[in-house]
Design a protein around this motif. Sequence first.
Motif, PDB file in Angstrom:
ATOM      1  N   VAL A  79       0.839  -1.206   0.000  1.00 41.48           N
ATOM      2  CA  VAL A  79       0.000   0.000   0.000  1.00 41.48           C
ATOM      3  C   VAL A  79       0.874   1.256   0.000  1.00 41.48           C
ATOM      4  O   VAL A  79       0.574   2.233  -0.704  1.00 41.48           O
ATOM      5  CB  VAL A  79      -0.964  -0.016   1.196  1.00 41.48           C
ATOM      6  N   VAL A  80       1.952   1.241   0.769  1.00 43.01           N
ATOM      7  CA  VAL A  80       2.856   2.394   0.797  1.00 43.01           C
ATOM      8  C   VAL A  80       3.483   2.614  -0.577  1.00 43.01           C
ATOM      9  O   VAL A  80       3.570   3.749  -1.065  1.00 43.01           O
ATOM     10  CB  VAL A  80       3.939   2.195   1.875  1.00 43.01           C
ATOM     11  N   VAL A  81       3.917   1.529  -1.211  1.00 43.59           N
ATOM     12  CA  VAL A  81       4.492   1.647  -2.556  1.00 43.59           C
ATOM     13  C   VAL A  81       3.462   2.200  -3.535  1.00 43.59           C
ATOM     14  O   VAL A  81       3.760   3.100  -4.336  1.00 43.59           O
ATOM     15  CB  VAL A  81       5.013   0.276  -3.029  1.00 43.59           C
ATOM     16  N   ALA A  82       2.235   1.675  -3.477  1.00 46.72           N
ATOM     17  CA  ALA A  82       1.177   2.173  -4.354  1.00 46.72           C
ATOM     18  C   ALA A  82       0.926   3.658  -4.120  1.00 46.72           C
ATOM     19  O   ALA A  82       0.683   4.421  -5.065  1.00 46.72           O
ATOM     20  CB  ALA A  82      -0.104   1.374  -4.129  1.00 46.72           C
ATOM     21  N   ALA A  83       0.965   4.077  -2.844  1.00 48.83           N
ATOM     22  CA  ALA A  83       0.724   5.483  -2.520  1.00 48.83           C
ATOM     23  C   ALA A  83       1.841   6.372  -3.059  1.00 48.83           C
ATOM     24  O   ALA A  83       1.585   7.458  -3.604  1.00 48.83           O
ATOM     25  CB  ALA A  83       0.587   5.646  -1.006  1.00 48.83           C
ATOM     26  N   VAL A  84       3.071   5.925  -2.923  1.00 44.26           N
ATOM     27  CA  VAL A  84       4.207   6.742  -3.360  1.00 44.26           C
ATOM     28  C   VAL A  84       4.143   6.980  -4.874  1.00 44.26           C
ATOM     29  O   VAL A  84       4.290   8.118  -5.353  1.00 44.26           O
ATOM     30  CB  VAL A  84       5.536   6.073  -2.975  1.00 44.26           C
ATOM     31  N   VAL A  85       3.911   5.922  -5.656  1.00 45.00           N
ATOM     32  CA  VAL A  85       3.918   6.090  -7.114  1.00 45.00           C
ATOM     33  C   VAL A  85       2.680   6.849  -7.600  1.00 45.00           C
ATOM     34  O   VAL A  85       2.712   7.433  -8.692  1.00 45.00           O
ATOM     35  CB  VAL A  85       4.028   4.732  -7.834  1.00 45.00           C
ATOM     36  N   ARG A  86       1.609   6.877  -6.812  1.00 50.62           N
ATOM     37  CA  ARG A  86       0.400   7.585  -7.237  1.00 50.62           C
ATOM     38  C   ARG A  86       0.356   9.024  -6.756  1.00 50.62           C
ATOM     39  O   ARG A  86      -0.252   9.878  -7.423  1.00 50.62           O
ATOM     40  CB  ARG A  86      -0.844   6.826  -6.742  1.00 50.62           C
ATOM     41  N   LEU A  87       0.951   9.311  -5.632  1.00 49.22           N
ATOM     42  CA  LEU A  87       0.852  10.659  -5.066  1.00 49.22           C
ATOM     43  C   LEU A  87       2.012  11.564  -5.464  1.00 49.22           C
ATOM     44  O   LEU A  87       1.864  12.791  -5.426  1.00 49.22           O
ATOM     45  CB  LEU A  87       0.759  10.573  -3.541  1.00 49.22           C
ATOM     46  N   THR A  88       3.144  10.988  -5.829  1.00 45.88           N
ATOM     47  CA  THR A  88       4.296  11.813  -6.198  1.00 45.88           C
ATOM     48  C   THR A  88       3.985  12.604  -7.473  1.00 45.88           C
ATOM     49  O   THR A  88       3.673  12.032  -8.518  1.00 45.88           O
ATOM     50  CB  THR A  88       5.536  10.926  -6.425  1.00 45.88           C
ATOM     51  N   GLY A  89       4.082  13.919  -7.383  1.00 49.30           N
ATOM     52  CA  GLY A  89       3.819  14.767  -8.543  1.00 49.30           C
ATOM     53  C   GLY A  89       2.385  14.713  -9.031  1.00 49.30           C
ATOM     54  O   GLY A  89       2.122  14.944 -10.213  1.00 49.30           O
ATOM     55  N   LEU A  90       1.436  14.443  -8.131  1.00 48.28           N
ATOM     56  CA  LEU A  90       0.038  14.273  -8.529  1.00 48.28           C
ATOM     57  C   LEU A  90      -0.535  15.528  -9.191  1.00 48.28           C
ATOM     58  O   LEU A  90      -1.398  15.432 -10.069  1.00 48.28           O
ATOM     59  CB  LEU A  90      -0.799  13.897  -7.305  1.00 48.28           C
ATOM     60  N   ALA A  91      -0.071  16.711  -8.795  1.00 46.44           N
ATOM     61  CA  ALA A  91      -0.631  17.965  -9.324  1.00 46.44           C
ATOM     62  C   ALA A  91      -0.134  18.307 -10.721  1.00 46.44           C
ATOM     63  O   ALA A  91      -0.620  19.272 -11.326  1.00 46.44           O
ATOM     64  CB  ALA A  91      -0.316  19.117  -8.377  1.00 46.44           C
ATOM     65  N   HIS A  92       0.796  17.522 -11.261  1.00 48.15           N
ATOM     66  CA  HIS A  92       1.307  17.798 -12.610  1.00 48.15           C
ATOM     67  C   HIS A  92       0.572  16.950 -13.627  1.00 48.15           C
ATOM     68  O   HIS A  92       0.392  15.756 -13.427  1.00 48.15           O
ATOM     69  CB  HIS A  92       2.803  17.500 -12.679  1.00 48.15           C
ATOM     70  N   PRO A  93       0.154  17.556 -14.722  1.00 49.92           N
ATOM     71  CA  PRO A  93       0.192  18.986 -15.058  1.00 49.92           C
ATOM     72  C   PRO A  93      -0.938  19.726 -14.357  1.00 49.92           C
ATOM     73  O   PRO A  93      -2.002  19.160 -14.091  1.00 49.92           O
ATOM     74  CB  PRO A  93       0.004  18.987 -16.568  1.00 49.92           C
ATOM     75  N   ASP A  94      -0.702  20.984 -14.083  1.00 54.72           N
ATOM     76  CA  ASP A  94      -1.676  21.779 -13.338  1.00 54.72           C
ATOM     77  C   ASP A  94      -2.711  22.365 -14.293  1.00 54.72           C
ATOM     78  O   ASP A  94      -2.851  23.578 -14.438  1.00 54.72           O
ATOM     79  CB  ASP A  94      -0.948  22.885 -12.571  1.00 54.72           C
ATOM     80  N   GLU A  95      -3.410  21.469 -14.947  1.00 61.45           N
ATOM     81  CA  GLU A  95      -4.497  21.854 -15.841  1.00 61.45           C
ATOM     82  C   GLU A  95      -5.388  20.630 -16.048  1.00 61.45           C
ATOM     83  O   GLU A  95      -5.003  19.502 -15.708  1.00 61.45           O
ATOM     84  CB  GLU A  95      -3.965  22.361 -17.168  1.00 61.45           C
ATOM     85  N   LEU A  96      -6.549  20.857 -16.579  1.00 61.07           N
ATOM     86  CA  LEU A  96      -7.460  19.758 -16.869  1.00 61.07           C
ATOM     87  C   LEU A  96      -6.970  19.007 -18.096  1.00 61.07           C
ATOM     88  O   LEU A  96      -6.697  19.604 -19.133  1.00 61.07           O
ATOM     89  CB  LEU A  96      -8.875  20.288 -17.114  1.00 61.07           C
ATOM     90  N   ILE A  97      -6.852  17.683 -17.963  1.00 60.66           N
ATOM     91  CA  ILE A  97      -6.368  16.870 -19.077  1.00 60.66           C
ATOM     92  C   ILE A  97      -7.453  15.874 -19.492  1.00 60.66           C
ATOM     93  O   ILE A  97      -8.242  15.396 -18.687  1.00 60.66           O
ATOM     94  CB  ILE A  97      -5.079  16.114 -18.707  1.00 60.66           C
ATOM     95  N   PHE A  98      -7.501  15.598 -20.761  1.00 59.72           N
ATOM     96  CA  PHE A  98      -8.425  14.640 -21.354  1.00 59.72           C
ATOM     97  C   PHE A  98      -9.843  14.853 -20.797  1.00 59.72           C
ATOM     98  O   PHE A  98     -10.344  15.963 -20.789  1.00 59.72           O
ATOM     99  CB  PHE A  98      -7.926  13.210 -21.130  1.00 59.72           C
TER     100      PHE A  98
END
Length: 522
Positions: free
Chosen positions: A32-51
């Motif tokens: 769970v920690v590994v899943a959290a790290v790869v999903r939360l790191t840089g989550l705000a990039h790109p700072d715009e609506l995509i797709f």
Amino acid sequence: MLHAVNDAKLDEVRGRAPVWSRLDTVALILVVVVAAVVRLTGLAHPDELIFDETYYAKDACWYVNSSEAQCARGADAPEVHPPLGKWLIGVGIRIFGFDCPDPDNDIYCKGTSTSFAWRIVPAIAGIATVAVMYLLARRLFRSTLAASLAAGLLAFDFLHLVQSRTSMLDIFIPLFGLAGFYFLVLDRDQMRADDASVWDRPWRLAAGAAFGAAVATKWSGGLLMLGGLILVVAWSLAARSELPWRQRIAAVFRSEAATIFVFLLVVPFLLYSLTYIGRFSGTHVAGAPWKQGHVVRTMWDHHHYMWDFHSNLESTHSYQSPGASWIALKRPVSYYFCSGETCRPSNNGEYEEIMATGNPFVWWMSVPALVFVAYRWIRRRNFMGAEGLVLTGFLVTYVPWLVVDRPALFLFYLLPTVPFMCLALAYVATKIGQSWEAKSAIALFCLGTLGVFAFYRPVLVGKPLPQPQWDSRIWVFDNCDKPTGGPVTATVTETIEGQVTTRVTETTSDTSGMPPEGWCWI
């Protein structure tokens, strides 16, 4: 009657499994920690609506803030999916805000810091799905190794990662669907041979709520509910295998029909309906339900509109692909791409991309794994074993897309199927033995999975890459030529010097909006 349940059969399924160990706790926390790290790191990039964030994030903002201007949402924006997923995305927006300084831009709006707000709940849902996967695999296979492998494969799956980091509805379907399957396994393992316990089925009730949440996110969640119903009936029949078929069916109907109907049909319907609270546009609940303005009539009209939209959709998309090509990864979907100064002034000609695709090493290996699971099921015919659940989950979530005849089908529709592909691979790991060769094969498979993930991660999270490095990840999948347009004839009537003439013109059809015919990852 319930006393017809074959307790010996149930004990065989339960396998007298060892109790949850400290190693299981450590493994679950780690994955769970590994899943959290790869999903939360840089989550705000790109700072715009995509797709498709441009639809779902704006809708979610509107749900919780009731301001079309603030949310940059048009008054005539269509709602073609149930509300639950947008309510959930709205929780993050309610907490962290929604900043859209360019409300006049109807397609994309760039925020200052709030992309995290509309992505945090999908990210949490993705992390939670990995945890549920561990619990389900541990219960199915009675193996810490198999549970760790299944959850780890999901944690590092390309498509699951991208959907966890994107404000769309799809990530919630595998969460609720896997939870429903897990609760049903708990219910199966706690069957009682006591008439008094006919309604004492808390896990079956929980499963119904989970499946209702899946359907309330997207109608395709109903495929998982269908799979749950199939499993419950199959397990109930298999648990009474000592009886002749006619008596077995009658016993299941007497003992199980009521709870199946209430917990797995009525409860999902009620939960689905409750998600529309605050979304009703009807003005009254009294009087004839078929009259205009009545809540029931309004709901009916709304659902008829949604059905008509999906069943009569004709628009094509350059990223669409038929279901038969999804596991082969013929046409991934690019959610975001920019290069050079289109990314930012300081960019040195690098490419940034977020591509919804699968890990080719894992997805392609899952095919022989699923064949092996099917072979084992055919050979053993154990309806209560792990094989039945894996195959049922895979078939009900994937096969329907093979027969759907409409445009605008996308690879990311396969997301609810991915957990069952991971379960199939974990199942194989439990059956290849304990020799050093078997252990080495499992270790090499894990290393290969991690290596491919590390190589492709930049194009999954939008990390800047020089063009040669980006090209190396596209590899040979660059056959992106559009199909050749066919001849189109038209009759033109015109008046020349008072004379009406008719002539036939011939042009070539426009295929610019069609998907490529070859293998194209661009």
